[in-house]
Scaffold this motif. Structure first.
Motif, short mmCIF file in Angstrom:
data_model
loop_
_atom_site.label_atom_id
_atom_site.label_comp_id
_atom_site.label_asym_id
_atom_site.label_seq_id
_atom_site.Cartn_x
_atom_site.Cartn_y
_atom_site.Cartn_z
N GLU A 40 0.81 -1.20 -0.08
CA GLU A 40 0.09 0.02 -0.12
C GLU A 40 0.67 1.37 0.03
N LYS A 59 3.72 1.77 -1.13
CA LYS A 59 4.10 2.07 -2.39
C LYS A 59 3.76 2.98 -3.21
N TYR A 60 2.24 3.12 -3.23
CA TYR A 60 1.73 3.82 -3.77
C TYR A 60 1.78 5.48 -3.40
N THR A 62 6.28 11.37 -4.35
CA THR A 62 7.35 11.72 -5.19
C THR A 62 7.07 12.44 -6.28
N ASP A 63 5.97 12.16 -7.04
CA ASP A 63 5.64 12.65 -8.23
C ASP A 63 5.17 14.10 -8.11
N MET A 106 3.99 6.55 -1.70
CA MET A 106 5.51 7.08 -2.05
C MET A 106 5.52 7.54 -3.30
N ALA A 107 5.02 6.88 -4.45
CA ALA A 107 5.06 7.10 -5.71
C ALA A 107 4.38 8.52 -6.12
N HIS A 108 3.25 8.47 -5.55
CA HIS A 108 2.47 9.64 -5.52
C HIS A 108 2.89 11.01 -4.91
#
Lengths: 161, 252
Positions: free
Chosen positions: B133, B135-136, B142-143, B138-140
């Motif tokens: 969970e 991971k999403y 980061t963007d 963190m990616a969001h």
């Protein structure tokens, strides 16, 4: 004392739809993990798709009601976290149903690179691979929102998990 | 503190981090800049509430005094909460919320990746689910940090300001104490030195890519592990616990 076999119970439970995606049932989604039968009754083991899945209470309720209506009791429902649910457990049949329903099924699962990586998601309607991610989250936590550049329709993609 | 008490505190701390962070993200509901962002932030909050529920239930079981997840969430006083201070800070502007999410989600990603190997079966199970969970999250984050940091002059300045303000709350994430050390020796708790080095590497790379400066280490604020909070925590609890305080044992 058990009149019903594990197979009987699983068959009875297979009519329960996923509350958020009613074209697939809880068994096809991989949420229904096991049925344990003992002298104390029937224990149904389920697992949540996401930690905060708000549908678990409803699913537990549906399981009790469905089994009781079929004369299967006493029933206990146990929620387990381990092993963690994965989209690997979704049957091919479920993936076909999702596609027909307009949701692109998960490509593969347990994929660590699909978060930062660029996956090609085909449009469930026109099958075009020219699609674009609009939002990592859609109407539920398990889906993201895409748009098809060919047929111009928006669609949801069931994320790998 | 014996092993059981240390484990209780460890689980409560992890549960509180998720609960309080979830509370803050929920405040963005219907206030986010765009609808998709509203959905994303509330979905993160939902993941965290679910995680808090599992961890606080388990903490209650470890304690053995019959307390449920709800008892722990709604009936504890401020000094009995062990979340990291960074979780309770007010949302600030959107840049502040995203910078915080980058810091906390990156920490959680590496932390729970390690915790998957815990000798404690329940903690390892929560960790396996949480990694998928966060991971999403963190990616969001980061963007957004890349987009705002390397954006307009104003977005860049706001993001840099947020990063600078938050920096003194980040070291607490990696602070250890004798109780955690005891659990770590029993292969239950995570080795925070490993988490810190992975975190610092990812954060430094991301900030640099976002044309932001990595702040120099200065004064570091701590207190969460001792139950000593910022002035904001009491306000969170007064709202979050209102119903159970006003109507004890109320149920749906």
């Amino acid at each position: 004392m058990s009149v019903y076999s594990k197979e009987d119970v699983l068959r009875i439970l297979s009519v329960i739809p996923d509350p958020e995606i009613p074209v697939v049932n809880i068994s096809e989604m991989g949420m229904l993990r096991d049925v344990l039968i003992s002298d104390q009754g029937y224990e149904i083991i389920i697992t949540p798709t996401y930690s905060g899945c708000p549908a678990m209470g409803l699913i537990e309720h549906d399981i009790r009601m469905t089994l009781e209506a079929s004369g299967v009791f006493p029933v206990t429902v146990k929620l387990v976290q381990d092993p963690a649910w994965t989209t690997d457990w979704m049957s091919d049949e479920a993936k076909d149903k999702l596609t027909k329903y307009g949701i692109a099924p998960p490509l593969h699962s347990s994929c660590s690179n699909d978060v930062f990586g660029q996956n090609v998601i085909a449009c469930p309607r026109c099958k075009s691979t020219s699609t674009i991610l609009l939002s990592r989250f859609g109407s539920t936590a398990c889906k993201s929102l895409y748009k098809c550049n060919n047929c111009k329709e928006p669609f949801e993609y069931f994320k790998c998990h | 503190m014996n092993q059981q008490q240390a484990l209780y505190k460890y689980c409560v701390g992890l549960g509180d981090d998720a609960l309080i962070q979830s509370y803050r993200l929920s405040e963005w509901c219907r206030n986010a800049p765009i609808l998709e962002e509203d959905l994303a932030l509330t979905n993160f909050a939902l993941d965290m509430t679910g995680r808090a529920q599992v961890l606080l239930s388990y903490a209650g079981k470890v304690e053995g005094a019959g307390r449920t997840d709800d008892d722990l969430a709604y009936r504890r006083a401020e000094r009995q909460f062990y979340n990291h201070l960074i979780m309770e800070l007010p949302n600030g502007d959107f840049a502040f919320t995203m910078a915080r999410l980058l810091f906390t989600a990156t920490y959680e990603y590496y932390f729970f990746t390690e915790l998957k190997n815990s000798a404690d079966h329940d903690l390892a199970a929560v960790a396996a689910k949480t990694v998928k969970e966060v991971k999403y999250h963190m990616a969001h984050a980061t963007d957004w940090v890349l987009r705002l940091g390397d954006g307009t002059e104003e977005s860049h300045n706001r993001m840099q300001k947020a990063v600078n303000e938050l920096w003194m709350y980040t070291h607490e994430l990696f602070a250890t104490d004798p109780d955690v050390a005891m659990l770590r020796d029993g292969n239950i708790a995570v080795d925070l030195a490993v988490v810190k080095s992975a975190w610092l590497q990812f954060i430094s790379r991301t900030l640099t890519e976002a044309t932001l400066a990595v702040p120099a280490d200065g004064y570091q604020q701590t207190g969460g592990a001792a139950g000593i909070h910022t002035e904001h925590m009491g306000h969170i609890l007064s709202e979050m616990q209102y119903l159970q305080r006003a109507y004890p044992d109320a149920t749906w």
